[in-house]
Design an enzyme around this catalytic site. Sequence first.
Site, PDB file in Angstrom:
ATOM      1  N   ARG A  39       3.174  46.196  77.197  1.00  0.00           N
ATOM      2  CA  ARG A  39       2.938  45.132  76.212  1.00  0.00           C
ATOM      3  C   ARG A  39       2.573  43.822  76.914  1.00  0.00           C
ATOM      4  O   ARG A  39       1.762  43.047  76.396  1.00  0.00           O
ATOM      5  CB  ARG A  39       4.148  44.946  75.297  1.00  0.00           C
ATOM      6  CG  ARG A  39       3.892  43.964  74.156  1.00  0.00           C
ATOM      7  CD  ARG A  39       4.977  44.003  73.097  1.00  0.00           C
ATOM      8  NE  ARG A  39       4.820  45.106  72.162  1.00  0.00           N
ATOM      9  CZ  ARG A  39       4.241  44.992  70.960  1.00  0.00           C
ATOM     10  NH1 ARG A  39       3.730  43.840  70.568  1.00  0.00           N
ATOM     11  NH2 ARG A  39       4.165  46.033  70.157  1.00  0.00           N
ATOM     12  N   GLU A  87       9.217  38.641  66.157  1.00  0.00           N
ATOM     13  CA  GLU A  87       8.920  38.261  67.541  1.00  0.00           C
ATOM     14  C   GLU A  87       7.869  37.163  67.710  1.00  0.00           C
ATOM     15  O   GLU A  87       8.019  36.317  68.609  1.00  0.00           O
ATOM     16  CB  GLU A  87       8.475  39.504  68.320  1.00  0.00           C
ATOM     17  CG  GLU A  87       9.583  40.519  68.512  1.00  0.00           C
ATOM     18  CD  GLU A  87       9.070  41.843  69.046  1.00  0.00           C
ATOM     19  OE1 GLU A  87       9.458  42.216  70.162  1.00  0.00           O
ATOM     20  OE2 GLU A  87       8.279  42.511  68.342  1.00  0.00           O
TER      21      GLU A  87
END
Length: 785
Positions: A311, A718
């Site tokens: 990621r 997030e």
Amino acid sequence: MSTIGKRKSHESAEGHVTGNAIYTDDQRLPAGMLSLYPVLSPHARARITKLDVSAAVQVDGVVTVVAADDVPGENNTGVILQDEILFPTEEVSYWGQAIVWVVGETEDAARLGAEKVVVEYEPLQPILTIQDAIAAPSFHNEPQVIRRGDPEITLQQAVHQLEGELEINGQDHFYLETQVSWVIPDSEGNYQVYSSTQHPTETQIIIARVLGIPNNRVVVTCLRMGGGFGGKETQANPVASVAAIAAHKTGRPVRLKLKRDHDMILTGKRHGFWGQYTVGFTDEGKITALDVTLYADGGWSIDLSPPVLLRAMLHIDNAYYIPNLEVRGRIAKTHKVSNTAFRGFGGPQGMIVIEDILDRIARTLNLPPDRVRERNFYHGVGETNTTHYGQDIVDNRISRIWQAVKANATFDERREAIDQFNQMNAYKKRGLAITPVKFGISFNKTQYNQAGSLILIYTDGSIQLNHGGTEMGQGLHTKMLQVAAKSLGVTIDRFRLMPTSTDKVPNTSATAASSGADLNGQAVKDACETLKSRLAAVAAKWLKLDSPEELVFENDWIYCRTYPTAQVRFEDVVKQAYSDRVSLSATGYYRTPNIYWDAKTGKGRPFYYYAYAAAVSEVEVDGFTGTFKLRQVDIVHDVGESLNPLVDQGQIEGGFVQGMGWLTMEELVWDDKGRLRTHAPSTYKIPTISEIPEHFTVHLLERAAQDGVIYGSKAVGEPPFMLAFSVREAIRDAIAAFGQPAYVPSYVPLASPATPEATLMAIEQIRAAALTSTVMEGDRQLSPL
């Protein structure tokens, strides 16, 4: 009236503020409950030469000691690779690793017993930093690469080129409720587990593995968590497993609740990173090529490090089009705790590198950083709106949000006012910065993008709602109640939301990746639609209508859309359905469509959509102490068509503040022997109310419904974390002002976190450079022609 889009308070808000909300360790103790206490290693790396527990079991109140020999199944709790030894037998892998656990009638008895355990060690040389791991070499993985274009040739041809590096510290989760599990065995070889876990199914699987029994013998229930932030996605598993082994050995209920310092010592953190880069760019500040290597500090075992690193690599671009890019990633194997998931899951560590680069480009060219950022945005269609891993950015909202937050914050006017303030003040400087966020939503691993639900309607019209997501204070349960009420056309007070449990919804994914509402919301809606279709047939017969398709479920009534007076109460239809022998329970299921990832090519469509946001932050920095005051924050955030604006606002504010903590004050310090020196609130500072700005404005992007998601909403867990980059960049802007007007720095190095010490050091560097520049300029003016 629809519940969707309403500013509804958290479903447990009253319980939270009154103390009546029940967490795992608040339950009434079952008879015979035992407690556990660890014996911790004093070395970061050592060979175990002797283990003697005989004195411990003689302590009054000590029942037994659990060690590797007591594990009936596998002595391993690894989730991706089975490289995570639960009870070390030969070698210690990090300072504070639990060697054995003492079981006592009380926690005090277990603690006193732990003091009597004798362990002897032969110390070995540990690997403690990424740089040490590179030199060794010591890695968990082979190099990972994602590539676009031809960065080597383009760098050679670039008008400007810069090289640099950035070291990024980790972060402790510091949830309010520490790791805790209760395990209650029965007389038939089954185990009821209450765990503060974000992933009940995985906890179930790991417990079954260490006990050597089938998964169906273990039921894991999560009542609620007092915070998680990723720290209870895998890290809950060893805690629950140790308790389960103790319960297996003793045949009695066992609780394990970590003290705060034990929690900080034993559990993994946000991964520290080290980034090295070479960037090429034009006179206008547009990036033409980027070559970057990211090293993640994985710690002693691999845990979730591979997807965290991936990621980071996928978010090295943030919101910027980079036509030629190669990003390489490796996971360093060190003798520290096994680092793990944390809000953003590697995304922040990748994104901070490109933000650091863009500020450096801007200062090298003496251009405003906001202008350089804007010039590099993804834009248009085709190549300039496609990521380095080949995903088209459908519905790009970056520029729209950027302009909105600039306008809301009166950015240009405040820029002028701050410049004037800085000219008038020698020892205090203000800084202003704006940064964007583009964050991909979905689990990196495609198979985790699924969810289930179970809804039970009782004959009095009351309803039980079960789904696979866990509640950690983020408001997921609140949103699921709203989704269910909207879908069934009933009021929320009909529902009882049940604790998440593996015997109600099996094979669930972790509540993580900001996807809890997306996945579970669709699964809840699916179950509701099944029940509605059954009830509609009953209602149509009741109302003597030809077809149930015309029926509307709304406000506890079921009525005909074209003939509204033909109506019947929801509970009456439920009773009739039971009389007609129609099932009043249904499961729901959802899988995210149209996503895939090819690990070999580094290409694919790993994300279902992107969430966008931007923030403007203003700070004032004290030149004597390096401390800063956050004066004002303005945020525009794309949450789609919000399910609950109040909950979303709370997530945005909380995420921003947590990100600010990571970037400015939360400093993990290990000494040269690998001992964590910041394992208590006295040595590890997190943000408090005093760090919150008086002017803190959050604006949710309007007219922003997203196609293909639950009621048009978007993830919000997030993405706001990375908005705190604006605080770091504002501090950098203020630091640069300490050299002006005589000296305009082309680079302002700033450590992460930008603690007062780090900020003061940066200020002194700028002042020294300014003084040198002034002296040199004076010498030039005095030299003869």
